[in-house]
Design an enzyme around this catalytic site. Structure first.
Site, mmCIF file in Angstrom:
data_model
loop_
_atom_site.group_PDB
_atom_site.id
_atom_site.type_symbol
_atom_site.label_atom_id
_atom_site.label_comp_id
_atom_site.label_asym_id
_atom_site.label_seq_id
_atom_site.Cartn_x
_atom_site.Cartn_y
_atom_site.Cartn_z
ATOM 1 N N GLY A 160 -11.704 -4.367 -12.837
ATOM 2 C CA GLY A 160 -13.129 -4.412 -12.479
ATOM 3 C C GLY A 160 -13.764 -3.113 -12.958
ATOM 4 C CB ILE A 162 -13.018 1.616 -10.273
ATOM 5 C CG1 ILE A 162 -14.324 1.718 -9.457
ATOM 6 C CG2 ILE A 162 -12.244 2.930 -10.198
ATOM 7 C CD1 ILE A 162 -14.136 1.899 -7.954
ATOM 8 C CB THR A 264 -8.280 5.745 -6.224
ATOM 9 O OG1 THR A 264 -8.232 4.930 -7.397
ATOM 10 C CG2 THR A 264 -7.721 7.120 -6.526
ATOM 11 C CB SER A 265 -7.589 0.224 -4.852
ATOM 12 O OG SER A 265 -6.293 0.019 -4.329
ATOM 13 N NE ARG A 266 -11.664 -0.140 0.965
ATOM 14 C CZ ARG A 266 -12.497 0.699 0.338
ATOM 15 N NH1 ARG A 266 -12.032 1.663 -0.409
ATOM 16 N NH2 ARG A 266 -13.810 0.576 0.492
ATOM 17 C CD GLU A 295 -8.402 5.152 4.542
ATOM 18 O OE1 GLU A 295 -9.621 5.399 4.690
ATOM 19 O OE2 GLU A 295 -7.920 4.773 3.464
ATOM 20 C CG HIS A 317 -11.028 6.808 1.656
ATOM 21 N ND1 HIS A 317 -10.821 5.605 2.260
ATOM 22 C CD2 HIS A 317 -11.783 6.530 0.562
ATOM 23 C CE1 HIS A 317 -11.432 4.642 1.590
ATOM 24 N NE2 HIS A 317 -12.024 5.195 0.540
ATOM 25 C CB ALA A 319 -11.578 8.503 -5.098
HETATM 26 C C1 GLV Z 1 -14.885 3.897 -1.105
HETATM 27 O O1 GLV Z 1 -13.733 3.790 -0.887
HETATM 28 C C2 GLV Z 1 -15.719 2.817 -1.433
HETATM 29 O O2 GLV Z 1 -15.306 1.660 -1.348
HETATM 30 O O3 GLV Z 1 -16.859 3.075 -1.794
#
Ligand code: GLV
Length: 371
Positions: A160, A162, A264-266, A295, A317, A319
């Site tokens: 996608g 990112i 860096t996703s979930r 988290e 969290h 990024a």
């Molecule tokens: C951050 O993790 C977002 O989804 O914007």
């Protein structure tokens, strides 16, 4: 006297909120840095607010939408991910919700890239050694060496926005790329990257020809030096291609012992117990995580095991946490600005009041096209 538009923000998102104040909205902002209790959210929604600004820390589920079914007109989330919002229930009650896609794409991708670099070049153990006064001499290979990313192969899992931005950055570092996406493939983009790679090679900017292609998950994981995750979190029943625990014992075992994982996703895309074991038992060489199953990361998380600290980087969290990206009130630059604009679009009936035309609304499917 006309009623003022009422908005509740579960979090202070900075100066962009002044846009709402200057329009005369009746704005209430939860004043503490942590998320408000669910009971408070329900209570505010029941009190008849028109709009609510939410963060990924708030669970916006059936109970919330039920509470707002006659009054709540929009939920505006300051994040691109919206796995905390029940899309099915938003649709059931025909309440639109918005997100802040695009404005954090580059920030998140560059952070994933930097995490890969920090991990690959062992920057944290190296600095730790210096601070600990263990830097006794310069030596060609002691106390340890890192690995370069230039010329290596990366698996991009999820192509996608990112994931594609990560591809663009990796292409600048002459990396080969194996791409996998469970739901969506952008062959045009991949073709364009290959053309750029070819040109860089032709013009003598890099010695080796580099390549990029789509492949299966198994091949991507099994043949890459680095694996970077860019999929949304989709649980069983939410999609034909769920991503919950996509990285688990089986998929970790597909990776090379020298492989390093970047997430860096979930958080729930990765089974953390399996990952901690993979690091302890050297199935893979390292991991850098910005997101977690729970988290903030619990004190007793196996990821905190000191035995894997040299190869496991843990970030909070973070990024998208750059000044412009998080806070600019320009909706084309900042998450806060885009969040506020998404809210205003719905509350003020922009785009002729046609929700399906509003760029930041996610669940357009619930609103059909206007006749
Ligand atoms: C951050 O993790 C977002 O989804 O914007």
């Amino acid at each position: 006297m006309s009623q003022r538009v009422r908005v509740f923000a579960t979090c202070d998102i900075g100066d962009s909120l002044n846009i709402l104040r200057s329009k005369g909205y009746d704005l209430e902002v939860y004043p503490h840095p942590e998320a408000p209790p669910k009971s408070l959210i329900i209570e505010r929604v029941k009190s008849g607010i028109d709009g609510m600004i939410t963060t990924l820390r708030d669970s916006i589920d059936a109970e919330v939408f039920e509470a707002g079914k006659d009054t709540l007109r929009v939920v505006a989330q300051i994040a691109v991910g919206f796995d905390n919002i029940s899309r099915a229930d938003a649709n059931r009650f025909k309440i639109p919700f918005t997100h802040t896609a695009d404005v954090l794409t580059e920030a998140t991708a560059e952070f994933a890239f930097f995490l890969m670099g920090v991990l690959a070049r062992k920057m944290w153990p190296a600095e730790d050694l210096l601070r600990d006064n263990r830097w006794g001499y310069w030596h060609p290979y002691l106390p340890f060496l890192g690995d370069e990313v230039t010329g290596k192969t990366i698996a991009i899992i999820g192509t996608g926005r990112i994931g594609l931005a990560m591809i663009k950055k990796c292409s600048g570092f002459d990396m080969n790329m194996l791409c996998f996406d469970p739901a969506y493939e952008n062959h045009e983009y991949i073709k364009a990257i290959q053309e750029i790679n070819n040109l860089r090679h032709q013009r003598g900017m890099c010695r080796e020809k580099t390549w990029i292609r789509y492949t299966s998950l198994q091949e991507a994981l099994g043949n890459s030096d680095y694996i970077s995750l860019h999929v949304p979190l989709l649980r069983e029943g939410e999609s034909k291609t769920p991503t919950y625990h996509l990285i688990n014992e089986t998929t970790l075992r597909m990776m090379k012992p020298s492989a390093m994982l970047i997430n860096t996703s979930r958080g729930p895309v990765v089974d953390e117990n399996a990952l901690a074991r993979a690091l302890r038992e050297n199935w893979i060489a390292g991991a850098a995580l910005d997101v977690y199953e729970k988290e903030p990361l619990p004190a007793d998380s196996p990821l905190r095991d000191p035995a894997i600290a040299d190869r496991c980087r843990l970030l909070p969290h973070f990024a998208s946490a750059s000044r412009i990206t998080r806070l600019s009130s320009d909706p084309d630059k900042g998450m806060a600005g885009r969040c506020v604009q998404g809210l205003i679009d719905v509350l003020e009936g922009n785009y002729g009041g046609d929700i399906t035309q509003m760029p930041y609304v996610v669940n357009k499917e619930a609103f059909g096209t206007r006749s």
